[in-house]
Design a protein around this motif. Structure first.
Motif, PDB file in Angstrom:
ATOM      1  N   VAL A 135      -6.942   5.589  -0.964  1.00  0.00           N
ATOM      2  CA  VAL A 135      -7.175   4.728  -0.048  1.00  0.00           C
ATOM      3  C   VAL A 135      -8.463   4.145   0.314  1.00  0.00           C
ATOM      4  O   VAL A 135      -9.153   4.794   1.208  1.00  0.00           O
ATOM      5  CB  VAL A 135      -6.131   4.123   0.750  1.00  0.00           C
ATOM      6  CG1 VAL A 135      -6.248   2.773   1.590  1.00  0.00           C
ATOM      7  CG2 VAL A 135      -4.649   4.520   0.734  1.00  0.00           C
TER       8      VAL A 135
ATOM      9  N   ARG B 159      -6.404   0.156  -2.895  1.00  0.00           N
ATOM     10  CA  ARG B 159      -5.604   1.460  -3.466  1.00  0.00           C
ATOM     11  C   ARG B 159      -5.119   0.908  -4.741  1.00  0.00           C
ATOM     12  O   ARG B 159      -4.834  -0.399  -5.051  1.00  0.00           O
ATOM     13  CB  ARG B 159      -4.568   1.477  -2.579  1.00  0.00           C
ATOM     14  CG  ARG B 159      -3.815   3.006  -3.125  1.00  0.00           C
ATOM     15  CD  ARG B 159      -2.570   3.231  -2.011  1.00  0.00           C
ATOM     16  NE  ARG B 159      -2.405   4.805  -2.235  1.00  0.00           N
ATOM     17  CZ  ARG B 159      -1.355   5.386  -1.702  1.00  0.00           C
ATOM     18  NH1 ARG B 159      -0.583   4.617  -0.975  1.00  0.00           N
ATOM     19  NH2 ARG B 159      -1.166   6.569  -1.934  1.00  0.00           N
TER      20      ARG B 159
ATOM     21  N   ALA C 189      -1.840  10.211   2.177  1.00  0.00           N
ATOM     22  CA  ALA C 189      -2.922   9.577   1.226  1.00  0.00           C
ATOM     23  C   ALA C 189      -4.135  10.014   1.751  1.00  0.00           C
ATOM     24  O   ALA C 189      -4.455  10.207   2.932  1.00  0.00           O
ATOM     25  CB  ALA C 189      -2.818   7.962   1.309  1.00  0.00           C
TER      26      ALA C 189
ATOM     27  N   PHE D 196       0.963  -1.339   0.090  1.00  0.00           N
ATOM     28  CA  PHE D 196      -0.001   0.009   0.019  1.00  0.00           C
ATOM     29  C   PHE D 196       0.895   1.241  -0.071  1.00  0.00           C
ATOM     30  O   PHE D 196       0.575   2.275  -0.364  1.00  0.00           O
ATOM     31  CB  PHE D 196      -1.111  -0.140   1.262  1.00  0.00           C
ATOM     32  CG  PHE D 196      -2.252  -0.653   0.869  1.00  0.00           C
ATOM     33  CD1 PHE D 196      -3.411  -0.083   0.402  1.00  0.00           C
ATOM     34  CD2 PHE D 196      -2.111  -2.193   0.926  1.00  0.00           C
ATOM     35  CE1 PHE D 196      -4.710  -0.689   0.133  1.00  0.00           C
ATOM     36  CE2 PHE D 196      -3.515  -3.030   0.616  1.00  0.00           C
ATOM     37  CZ  PHE D 196      -4.516  -2.186   0.153  1.00  0.00           C
TER      38      PHE D 196
END
Length: 408
Positions: free
Chosen positions: A41, A64, A90, A34
């Motif tokens: 996400v 993701r 993110a 990730f």
């Protein structure tokens, strides 16, 4: 709105059901994948509400671009702080974020940037904002929502539950992307960003004073001795539920507590004559319930609980006309102004301006009512700047008209 004939069932995750991560090695792989992914996400969490005492997460789902999907067992992997650090920059996409953020924070996962697809749907005027209906109406895909109320503390988790869980994040980013464009096109993107920031900044209030007073049906109990029974039974039930990690209602329903408070049974036979005490869990602790009732019956008068004192806020709106007719007219005028604005901007009134802010403003308005004083009051009541910008002047004008006409 998507045509019913074009809706496509979403039956399987694109890469299949991912394995459940249950150990540090697997979690480290997810963190790396990730961290190397791109874009927002998608995150979701499954709890066991109605089954367990705590509100903890029993499964965490993520997706993701470049990383695919992941399912994490937070019972076996209770520390997600490394994942949190890897995704610090993110944007995290959640649906109804306020429900999942507390249990994610318990695991060390605290988003810094948020996109809430439910809240976006509300601001955009979608009538039904559950995830299933949003995916259907916006993307033309149908999610199976049959396991939303399941006991996610179950182990092992059945395969069809895991499929359902993986699908919950399967298209969440696609949903976010469409809603983002709709917010931008409608001029509401800045409003949404302010709302998302407020959700992230919100802190849960501390423990309630006298939480037993929240027992459903307690309004039926008028006698102080009966309130003492509610307090004793609620406190005992809470202790038993916490110890067993069971939802309190599964140990003893609120209806049983209220019935005992009204009937004040003196014997086990009288207690079991109350239908709500005949369930298996309730019968398991009959001696304890009766002892709690006996304690309440024996309390001296000075130790009995008193009726709840009025809060620091205004009374319920249905009592305003009796208590303060002028305030009642102010409330009606402000509500009408907010409702007209909500219709104009195609969103629920409660998202345009919090109902509690409207009540407090109109119960105790500024000494001088104008757009500036109303804006200052709303700001002090927690309204967001975009809400104040839209509502302060129309609400002030509605209240000022009442002052001129004398409320007629």
């Amino acid at each position: 709105m998507t045509d019913e004939t074009t809706i496509v069932p979403l039956l399987e995750p694109r890469e299949g059901i991912p394995p459940v991560i249950e150990d540090p090695t697997g979690l480290a792989r997810v963190v790396r994948a990730f961290a190397e992914g791109t874009g927002p996400v998608a995150v979701d969490a499954e709890r066991a509400s109605g089954y367990r005492y705590s509100g903890r997460a029993y499964l965490v789902q993520l997706r993701r671009a470049g990383a695919g999907s992941a399912l994490i067992d937070p019972i076996r992997c209770p520390d997600l702080s490394e994942l949190d650090a890897a995704l610090a920059d993110a944007e995290v996409v959640l649906h109804a974020a306020s429900q999942d953020l507390p249990c994610l924070a318990e695991l060390g996962f605290r988003p810094r940037a948020l996109f809430d697809t439910e809240l976006a749907g509300r601001l955009l005027g979608y009538e039904r904002v559950g995830l299933g209906m949003m995916v259907e109406n916006v993307l033309g895909l149908r999610l199976e929502k049959g396991h939303s109320a399941a006991d996610w503390s179950t182990r092992p988790l059945p395969e069809d539950w895991l499929r359902y869980a993986a699908l919950d994040v399967e298209v969440l980013i696609e949903l976010r992307d469409v809603l983002h464009e709709e917010l931008k096109a409608s001029g509401k993107l800045a409003w949404a960003e302010e709302e998302f920031a407020a959700v992230l900044a919100h802190r849960s209030p501390g423990p309630r004073t006298d939480p037993w007073r929240r027992t459903s049906g307690i309004h039926k109990v008028r006698a102080l001795r009966g309130l003492a029974v509610v307090r004793e039974l609620w406190t005992l039930r809470d202790s038993l539920a916490r110890e067993a990690d069971l939802a309190p209602g599964r140990v003893l329903p609120d209806s049983a507590i209220v019935a005992a408070a009204l009937e004040l049974p003196r014997t086990t036979k009288a207690l079991t004559d109350i239908p709500a005490f005949t369930g298996r869990s309730a019968r398991k602790h009959l001696r304890d319930w009766l002892a709690a009732i006996t304690r309440a019956r024996a309390l001296p008068e000075p130790e009995l609980p008193q009726p709840s004192a009025p809060g620091d806020g205004p009374p319920p709106a249905n009592r305003w006309m009796d208590r303060d007719p002028v305030a009642a007219r102010r409330l009606a005028a402000a509500r009408a102004a907010v409702a007209a604005l909500a219709d104009e901007h195609r969103m629920p009134t409660e998202n345009l301006l919090q109902p509690e802010a409207v009540r407090r403003l109109t119960w105790e308005p500024p000494a001088v009512v104008n757009a500036e004083t109303v804006a200052a009051r709303l700001r002090g009541l927690g309204a967001r700047e975009w809400q104040i910008g839209l509502t302060a002047r129309p609400v002030a004008e509605a209240l000022a008209r009442l002052e001129v006409t004398g409320g007629d």
